[in-house]
Design a protein around this motif. Structure first.
Motif, PDB file in Angstrom:
ATOM      1  N   ILE A 261       0.772  -1.293   0.127  1.00  0.00           N
ATOM      2  CA  ILE A 261       0.003   0.038   0.124  1.00  0.00           C
ATOM      3  C   ILE A 261       0.927   1.111   0.011  1.00  0.00           C
ATOM      4  CG2 ILE A 261      -1.749   1.330   1.121  1.00  0.00           C
ATOM      5  CD1 ILE A 261      -2.757  -1.311   0.184  1.00  0.00           C
ATOM      6  N   VAL A 294      -6.078  -4.033   6.143  1.00  0.00           N
ATOM      7  CA  VAL A 294      -6.386  -3.913   4.772  1.00  0.00           C
ATOM      8  C   VAL A 294      -7.319  -5.179   4.377  1.00  0.00           C
ATOM      9  CG1 VAL A 294      -5.112  -4.127   2.326  1.00  0.00           C
ATOM     10  CG2 VAL A 294      -3.870  -2.545   4.348  1.00  0.00           C
ATOM     11  N   GLY A 296      -8.705  -6.575   0.888  1.00  0.00           N
ATOM     12  CA  GLY A 296      -8.724  -6.421  -0.734  1.00  0.00           C
ATOM     13  C   GLY A 296      -8.398  -5.068  -1.133  1.00  0.00           C
ATOM     14  N   LYS A 297      -9.078  -4.312  -1.580  1.00  0.00           N
ATOM     15  CA  LYS A 297      -8.471  -2.981  -2.206  1.00  0.00           C
ATOM     16  C   LYS A 297      -8.935  -1.704  -1.005  1.00  0.00           C
ATOM     17  CE  LYS A 297      -8.160  -3.929  -7.007  1.00  0.00           C
ATOM     18  NZ  LYS A 297      -8.830  -3.784  -8.317  1.00  0.00           N
ATOM     19  N   GLN A 298      -9.503  -2.126  -0.012  1.00  0.00           N
ATOM     20  CA  GLN A 298      -9.811  -1.107   0.980  1.00  0.00           C
ATOM     21  C   GLN A 298      -8.910  -1.140   2.332  1.00  0.00           C
ATOM     22  OE1 GLN A 298     -14.269  -0.273   2.022  1.00  0.00           O
ATOM     23  NE2 GLN A 298     -13.606  -1.439   3.987  1.00  0.00           N
ATOM     24  N   TYR A 333      -8.947  11.288  -2.772  1.00  0.00           N
ATOM     25  CA  TYR A 333      -9.675  10.145  -3.036  1.00  0.00           C
ATOM     26  C   TYR A 333     -11.291  10.775  -3.037  1.00  0.00           C
ATOM     27  CZ  TYR A 333      -5.311   7.818  -0.916  1.00  0.00           C
ATOM     28  OH  TYR A 333      -4.246   7.555  -0.601  1.00  0.00           O
ATOM     29  N   ARG A 336     -14.028   7.973  -3.239  1.00  0.00           N
ATOM     30  CA  ARG A 336     -13.244   6.742  -2.646  1.00  0.00           C
ATOM     31  C   ARG A 336     -12.950   6.638  -1.252  1.00  0.00           C
ATOM     32  NH1 ARG A 336      -8.468   5.293  -5.271  1.00  0.00           N
ATOM     33  NH2 ARG A 336      -7.982   7.690  -5.722  1.00  0.00           N
ATOM     34  N   ARG A 355     -10.727   3.407  -0.681  1.00  0.00           N
ATOM     35  CA  ARG A 355     -10.816   2.384  -1.374  1.00  0.00           C
ATOM     36  C   ARG A 355      -9.481   2.817  -2.495  1.00  0.00           C
ATOM     37  NH1 ARG A 355     -16.135   3.904  -1.270  1.00  0.00           N
ATOM     38  NH2 ARG A 355     -15.804   5.186  -2.981  1.00  0.00           N
ATOM     39  N   MET A 356      -8.385   1.998  -2.241  1.00  0.00           N
ATOM     40  CA  MET A 356      -7.445   2.090  -3.155  1.00  0.00           C
ATOM     41  C   MET A 356      -7.417   1.913  -4.583  1.00  0.00           C
ATOM     42  SD  MET A 356      -5.681   3.269  -0.323  1.00  0.00           S
ATOM     43  CE  MET A 356      -4.166   3.342  -1.008  1.00  0.00           C
TER      44      MET A 356
END
Length: 356
Positions: A261, A294, A296-298, A333, A336, A355-356
């Motif tokens: 990340i 962390v 997933g993508k969050q 972001y 996001r 949300r990355m």
């Protein structure tokens, strides 16, 4: 200067919400200019204003609006602005073909209002009139898409410029607020006392202080830093605070794969600094909890601190103000992130989801 002023007016017209009505009115003018072609017949100078032709024009006008606004609100945002050019072109061709099929079908029901009646004397003009409608519609769709792309690029450039200014100001203010004489003098004082009592511990304190200052001075100038570096920085900050205060406890935990990340520097220190500042209690042990998770993508950031009784108001975050922190998150972001804050008499909680 004149060119800059004209560019500014053009950008305002494309971007400002109060010009939305005028943008749509201008679009309607273009659609009207194109669709009124149905009232002309090849080699005729007079306008054909028959009932069937007016009805055909109305259907043509409504179909054009449906196509253009489908392009504006669905096709362009879903495909073109997300770099899916081939999907956008394919979807546009399919929609345009369906639209033209409907238009010519409706035209046949109202005595061909879009094209003139077939005639052996003017076959070339009839074919030209039949081809001109799809070309006109295609050019209008392409023009609208170009304007939308230009609007998107202007918005992106303005956002980047505002982000650069906001980030620079935020980082400078953070450095001024965090590297302050009071904090440094306290830490150096503690190190001086530890040198006589425990030289090894004093050396560790000075090394942590060196790492803290180096990170703030050097890493803060970068656009992106690794999350592990940010967590290490926060841990050093909290550890120094624990050495400085007798009644202070903290936990800093992490869950999930944080190694991959990357994010802008000094994003979480305002919340942690706020927690440290307003948790001070001269009678009881104050506690600060920080957690990174962390999934997933969050990325989830959680920070909680106890508050003394009576509680000290915590309306500002690290001297920057909550509004400025929210603005920086919106620039970094957009759409996001979510920020939830709970402020009670006994504790203060912050939950930030990105949300990355």
């Amino acid at each position: 200067m004149r060119g800059t002023s004209e560019n500014h007016v053009f950008a305002d017209f494309l971007l400002r919400p109060d010009f939305r009505l005028y943008r749509h009115l201008l679009l309607q003018v273009f659609i009207l200019v194109i669709t009124t072609d149905v009232f002309r017949d090849p080699l005729e100078t007079d306008m054909n204003l028959s009932r069937e032709r007016v009805f055909g024009w109305l259907l043509y006008y409504l179909m054009m609006n449906a196509l253009i606004y489908l392009n504006i609100y669905i096709l362009v945002p879903r495909y073109l602005l997300k770099d899916k050019l081939w999907k956008y072109l394919g979807a546009t061709v399919v929609v345009l073909a369906l639209c033209m099929a409907v238009i010519f079908y409706l035209a046949s029901l109202v005595s061909h209002p879009v094209m003139s009646e077939p005639s052996d004397e003017i076959p070339f003009e009839s074919w030209l009139n039949a081809i001109s409608s799809p070309l006109a519609i295609g050019l209008l769709v392409a023009g609208v898409s170009t304007v939308l792309l230009l609007r998107y690029w202007i918005q992106t450039d303005l956002r980047k410029e505002e982000l650069r200014e906001n980030s620079l100001q935020a980082e400078l203010t953070l450095l001024k607020n965090q590297i302050n004489p009071h904090f440094l003098f306290n830490m150096l004082n503690n190190a001086n006392v530890l040198i006589r009592r425990d030289p090894e511990e004093a050396a560790k304190v000075l090394l942590k202080l060196e790492d803290l200052l180096r990170y703030q001075i050097h890493e803060s100038s970068r656009d992106q830093v690794w999350l592990v570096s940010e967590i290490r920085f926060l841990n050093d900050f909290l550890n120094l605070e624990k050495i400085r205060r007798d009644r202070f406890e903290y936990t800093l935990s992490q869950e999930g794969d944080i190694g991959q990340i990357a994010l802008p520097p000094l994003l979480f220190i305002p919340f942690v600094e706020n927690a440290v500042k307003y948790s001070f209690d001269s009678e009881r042990t104050s506690v600060v909890e920080v957690c990174f998770r962390v999934q997933g993508k969050q990325l989830e950031f959680y920070c909680r601190n106890t508050k003394p009784v009576p509680a000290v108001p915590s309306g500002k975050v690290g001297g920057l103000g909550l509004a400025n922190i929210k603005r920086r998150l919106e620039l970094l972001y957009p759409d996001r992130y979510s920020l939830h804050i709970r402020d009670t008499e006994t504790e203060y909680r912050v939950q930030l989801l990105i949300r990355m």
